[in-house]
Design a protein around this motif. Sequence first.
Motif, PDB file in Angstrom:
ATOM      1  N   VAL A 161      -3.480 -39.319  -8.647  1.00  0.00           N
ATOM      2  CA  VAL A 161      -3.211 -40.375  -9.621  1.00  0.00           C
ATOM      3  C   VAL A 161      -2.821 -41.612  -8.828  1.00  0.00           C
ATOM      4  O   VAL A 161      -1.778 -41.628  -8.163  1.00  0.00           O
ATOM      5  N   ASP A 162      -3.642 -42.643  -8.876  1.00  0.00           N
ATOM      6  CA  ASP A 162      -3.358 -43.855  -8.111  1.00  0.00           C
ATOM      7  C   ASP A 162      -1.998 -44.420  -8.494  1.00  0.00           C
ATOM      8  O   ASP A 162      -1.622 -44.437  -9.672  1.00  0.00           O
ATOM      9  N   ALA A 163      -1.260 -44.889  -7.488  1.00  0.00           N
ATOM     10  CA  ALA A 163       0.082 -45.408  -7.713  1.00  0.00           C
ATOM     11  C   ALA A 163       0.300 -46.663  -6.893  1.00  0.00           C
ATOM     12  O   ALA A 163      -0.302 -46.853  -5.838  1.00  0.00           O
ATOM     13  N   ASP A 245      -2.856 -54.881  -5.497  1.00  0.00           N
ATOM     14  CA  ASP A 245      -2.158 -53.595  -5.643  1.00  0.00           C
ATOM     15  C   ASP A 245      -2.663 -52.513  -4.697  1.00  0.00           C
ATOM     16  O   ASP A 245      -2.009 -51.485  -4.530  1.00  0.00           O
ATOM     17  N   ALA A 246      -3.839 -52.704  -4.110  1.00  0.00           N
ATOM     18  CA  ALA A 246      -4.435 -51.655  -3.276  1.00  0.00           C
ATOM     19  C   ALA A 246      -3.773 -51.608  -1.904  1.00  0.00           C
ATOM     20  O   ALA A 246      -3.412 -52.638  -1.341  1.00  0.00           O
ATOM     21  N   TRP A 247      -3.629 -50.408  -1.363  1.00  0.00           N
ATOM     22  CA  TRP A 247      -3.055 -50.230  -0.032  1.00  0.00           C
ATOM     23  C   TRP A 247      -3.724 -49.045   0.648  1.00  0.00           C
ATOM     24  O   TRP A 247      -4.270 -48.163  -0.008  1.00  0.00           O
ATOM     25  N   PHE A 297      -7.290 -43.410   4.104  1.00  0.00           N
ATOM     26  CA  PHE A 297      -6.795 -42.914   2.831  1.00  0.00           C
ATOM     27  C   PHE A 297      -6.231 -44.112   2.077  1.00  0.00           C
ATOM     28  O   PHE A 297      -5.834 -45.108   2.690  1.00  0.00           O
ATOM     29  N   GLY A 298      -6.185 -44.012   0.739  1.00  0.00           N
ATOM     30  CA  GLY A 298      -5.661 -45.158   0.033  1.00  0.00           C
ATOM     31  C   GLY A 298      -5.423 -44.934  -1.430  1.00  0.00           C
ATOM     32  O   GLY A 298      -5.730 -43.885  -2.003  1.00  0.00           O
ATOM     33  N   SER A 299      -4.870 -45.970  -2.045  1.00  0.00           N
ATOM     34  CA  SER A 299      -4.617 -46.010  -3.485  1.00  0.00           C
ATOM     35  C   SER A 299      -4.988 -47.395  -3.992  1.00  0.00           C
ATOM     36  O   SER A 299      -4.720 -48.401  -3.331  1.00  0.00           O
ATOM     37  N   SER A 300      -5.590 -47.443  -5.170  1.00  0.00           N
ATOM     38  CA  SER A 300      -5.949 -48.733  -5.764  1.00  0.00           C
ATOM     39  C   SER A 300      -4.802 -49.333  -6.553  1.00  0.00           C
ATOM     40  O   SER A 300      -4.963 -50.400  -7.146  1.00  0.00           O
TER      41      SER A 300
END
Length: 302
Positions: A161-163, A245-247, A297-300
Motif C-alpha cells: 500500500v503506497d504511503a 510525494d514519490a520517494w 524500490f519506491g512508493s508513489s
Amino acid sequence: MAIMTTATNPKDLWPGIHAHFGLAYNEMPLEYKDLYEIMSSDKAYEEDVEQTGFGLAPAKPEASSVVFDADTQGVTQRYTHVVYALGFVVSKEAIEDNLYERVATRRTRALAFSMRQTKEVVAANVYNRAFSGSYLFADGQPLISLTHPTRSGSQSNRMTVDADLSEAALESLLIQIMDAKNSRGLRISLMARKLIVPPQLVFEAHRILKSALQSGGANNDTNALKDMGLIPEGVKVNHYLTDPDAWFLRTNAPNGMTMFQRSNLVFTQDNDFNTENQKAKAMERYSVGCTDWRNIFGSSGA
C-alpha cells in the motif's frame, strides 16, 4: 528553422545597455549521477541478459540419481542510445551590428545549460514514470511494480500500500529490501544505499534519518535508521522529480539503474556559405534505463 536577426534583439544595436539577463544563472550540481551508474558504450545499443541461476538442492535418497537443474536465460533489457542536439543560427548582419560581444559568449553558455538540463530531465523521467503502466521494461512491468514475474512467482519492489514518506513507511520498505530474492526465490543480500526524494520531502527525510531519537513524536526511543546505518549514503535530492510525494530507495543490486554514455557532449560551429549566417550546435548521445529492478524500490505516496 529559427534564425536570430537584427530584429530578434534590436536593443543590441544601440549603446546604453547595462546588462543582459536571463541567459546565465547559477547551476545546480549534476544530480543524475545519484540516479544511475554511468557506463561507456561503443555500440549502437547495449543489451543486458538475465541468468536465472539454480534452485534449492533437494534431498537425494540413497541409490537414486542426482536431480539436475538448468540455468536459463531470463529477460533481456536493451538500451538504445539517443542523440540529443540543439543549436542556434545568427545572421551575418546581426553579428556585424551587435555592439555587445559578450552576448555571443553567453549564448554558448546558455546552449550548454540547455544540454545539461535536457540530460537531467531525461534521467529523471525514468523515475517520474516508474509507477506508470504506460512505460514498461523488459519483464512487461513498470519499473516499480507489485508483480515482477520471475521463475519463482511474482516479486515486488513497491510497497503493498503506497504511503507518504515517514519513519514507519521507510522501515517497511527497508524490510522488503532485506527480504529480497533472486529469480529462483533464493535470498540475496540486498541493502539500501541512498534515499532519493524531490525537494518537497527533503526536510522530512533529513529529520527521519538524522534525528538522535525517533522523529515526530515524544518517544525516547533510539532512531534505529540512524544507529544501524541502514541508508549509508543518506538523502539525495533531485530537483527534476515531478511527483512531490514519490520517494525511492536505491540498493546495492548490481546491473540496475544504468546510464550508457555513447558520445560525450560536443560543441561545433560553422558559417553557411550561401547566407554567411553563423551556426552553432551542441550534440550528445546516451541512454538511460534499468536492467535489474531490485536496484530500485519506491512508493508513489499516499
